[in-house]
Design a protein around this motif. Structure first.
Motif, mmCIF file in Angstrom:
data_model
loop_
_atom_site.group_PDB
_atom_site.id
_atom_site.type_symbol
_atom_site.label_atom_id
_atom_site.label_comp_id
_atom_site.label_asym_id
_atom_site.label_seq_id
_atom_site.Cartn_x
_atom_site.Cartn_y
_atom_site.Cartn_z
ATOM 1 N N ASP A 31 -7.782 8.445 -0.685
ATOM 2 C CA ASP A 31 -7.669 7.748 -1.972
ATOM 3 C C ASP A 31 -6.257 7.887 -2.538
ATOM 4 O O ASP A 31 -5.663 6.905 -2.999
ATOM 5 N N ALA A 32 -5.727 9.108 -2.511
ATOM 6 C CA ALA A 32 -4.400 9.363 -3.089
ATOM 7 C C ALA A 32 -3.332 8.514 -2.395
ATOM 8 O O ALA A 32 -2.481 7.921 -3.062
ATOM 9 N N ASP A 37 0.349 4.066 -2.766
ATOM 10 C CA ASP A 37 1.083 3.023 -2.050
ATOM 11 C C ASP A 37 0.632 1.607 -2.370
ATOM 12 O O ASP A 37 1.418 0.670 -2.242
ATOM 13 N N ASN A 38 -0.654 1.417 -2.766
ATOM 14 C CA ASN A 38 -1.192 0.052 -2.883
ATOM 15 C C ASN A 38 -2.066 -0.184 -4.107
ATOM 16 O O ASN A 38 -2.653 -1.254 -4.239
ATOM 17 N N ASP A 39 -2.211 0.809 -4.979
ATOM 18 C CA ASP A 39 -3.069 0.697 -6.158
ATOM 19 C C ASP A 39 -4.494 0.282 -5.783
ATOM 20 O O ASP A 39 -5.103 -0.571 -6.426
ATOM 21 N N LEU A 40 -5.003 0.894 -4.697
ATOM 22 C CA LEU A 40 -6.364 0.658 -4.232
ATOM 23 C C LEU A 40 -7.051 2.004 -4.027
ATOM 24 O O LEU A 40 -6.406 2.963 -3.608
ATOM 25 N N THR A 41 -8.350 2.047 -4.284
ATOM 26 C CA THR A 41 -9.114 3.217 -3.875
ATOM 27 C C THR A 41 -9.530 3.007 -2.419
ATOM 28 O O THR A 41 -9.437 1.897 -1.875
ATOM 29 N N LEU A 42 -10.033 4.059 -1.811
ATOM 30 C CA LEU A 42 -10.535 3.952 -0.440
ATOM 31 C C LEU A 42 -11.679 2.938 -0.377
ATOM 32 O O LEU A 42 -11.743 2.124 0.546
ATOM 33 N N PHE A 43 -12.565 2.963 -1.370
ATOM 34 C CA PHE A 43 -13.666 2.008 -1.410
ATOM 35 C C PHE A 43 -13.147 0.579 -1.540
ATOM 36 O O PHE A 43 -13.626 -0.328 -0.857
ATOM 37 N N VAL A 78 -17.027 -2.894 -8.417
ATOM 38 C CA VAL A 78 -15.770 -2.946 -7.659
ATOM 39 C C VAL A 78 -15.336 -4.397 -7.470
ATOM 40 O O VAL A 78 -14.162 -4.730 -7.649
ATOM 41 N N VAL A 79 -16.287 -5.257 -7.120
ATOM 42 C CA VAL A 79 -15.969 -6.676 -6.915
ATOM 43 C C VAL A 79 -15.421 -7.294 -8.193
ATOM 44 O O VAL A 79 -14.441 -8.052 -8.157
ATOM 45 N N ALA A 116 -2.779 -1.642 5.312
ATOM 46 C CA ALA A 116 -3.322 -1.128 6.577
ATOM 47 C C ALA A 116 -2.403 -0.128 7.285
ATOM 48 O O ALA A 116 -2.880 0.932 7.705
ATOM 49 N N PRO A 117 -1.110 -0.391 7.443
ATOM 50 C CA PRO A 117 -0.281 0.579 8.173
ATOM 51 C C PRO A 117 -0.253 1.969 7.533
ATOM 52 O O PRO A 117 -0.357 2.978 8.239
ATOM 53 N N GLY A 118 -0.136 2.040 6.222
ATOM 54 C CA GLY A 118 -0.122 3.328 5.542
ATOM 55 C C GLY A 118 -1.462 4.040 5.646
ATOM 56 O O GLY A 118 -1.522 5.259 5.834
ATOM 57 N N HIS A 119 -2.549 3.263 5.534
ATOM 58 C CA HIS A 119 -3.883 3.850 5.651
ATOM 59 C C HIS A 119 -4.107 4.399 7.058
ATOM 60 O O HIS A 119 -4.576 5.528 7.230
ATOM 61 N N VAL A 120 -3.749 3.614 8.070
ATOM 62 C CA VAL A 120 -3.919 4.069 9.460
ATOM 63 C C VAL A 120 -3.058 5.306 9.723
ATOM 64 O O VAL A 120 -3.510 6.251 10.381
ATOM 65 N N ALA A 121 -1.861 5.331 9.182
ATOM 66 C CA ALA A 121 -1.003 6.514 9.354
ATOM 67 C C ALA A 121 -1.646 7.747 8.728
ATOM 68 O O ALA A 121 -1.608 8.842 9.300
#
Length: 163
Positions: A31-32, A37-43, A78-79, A116-121
């Motif tokens: 989440d952090a 990086d993207n102003d998104l939660t994991l959900f 969330v939606v 996606a790239p930051g999350h995958v990293a």
């Protein structure tokens, strides 16, 4: 008279406590990273990601909730938030207007592609890197086993999953 609880052995307790610590800490770390990086939660990210991989980038809300293992009420909140940000929109289902679909917008697509790239990293750093292929297979098996037990609900506590 109720049955005596089947207490965990020292080994089982150590495994459980390690898993519990992981369950509390990993989502927070992911989440952090996404929030920073993207102003998104994991959900949020998972919701957008699932839509991004769906033909037409469209999915019934009930199906999206199922894929996210979420209640419809949680997903609905969330939606609404993602819709206000212009990342998706809700529409009546073309096949059955009694249902509502979520449609990923171009802005939502661009954000999930950028995130996606930051999350995958982060997933690699926190989970995958340093594991052998065998450990990755075992991790998958364990996660699937626990997920099956959760999917079976309360009956899993009475009938062991031997698959």
């Amino acid at each position: 008279m109720p049955d005596e609880p089947q207490w965990l052995t020292d080994r089982e307790r150590e495994a459980w406590l390690a898993l519990a610590k992981l369950m509390f800490n990993l989502p927070s770390a992911l989440d952090a990273q996404l929030l920073r990086d993207n102003d998104l939660t994991l959900f949020d990210y998972f919701a957008l990601s699932v839509l991004s991989m769906t033909p037409g980038r469209t999915l019934r809300l009930s199906d999206l909730a199922g894929q996210l293992s979420s209640s419809l009420s949680r997903l609905s909140n969330v939606v609404k938030r993602l819709e206000r940000r212009g990342l998706l929109r809700r529409e009546p289902d073309a096949d059955n207007p009694r249902y509502t679909t979520a449609v990923l917008t171009d802005a939502g697509w661009e954000l999930v592609v950028a995130a996606a790239p930051g999350h995958v990293a982060a997933v690699r750093r926190y989970v995958i890197d340093g594991l052998t292929d065998h450990q990755i297979d075992v991790l998958r098996e364990i996660a699937c086993h626990v997920a099956r037990n959760l999917a079976h609900g309360d009956s899993a506590s009475h009938t062991p999953d031997t698959s």
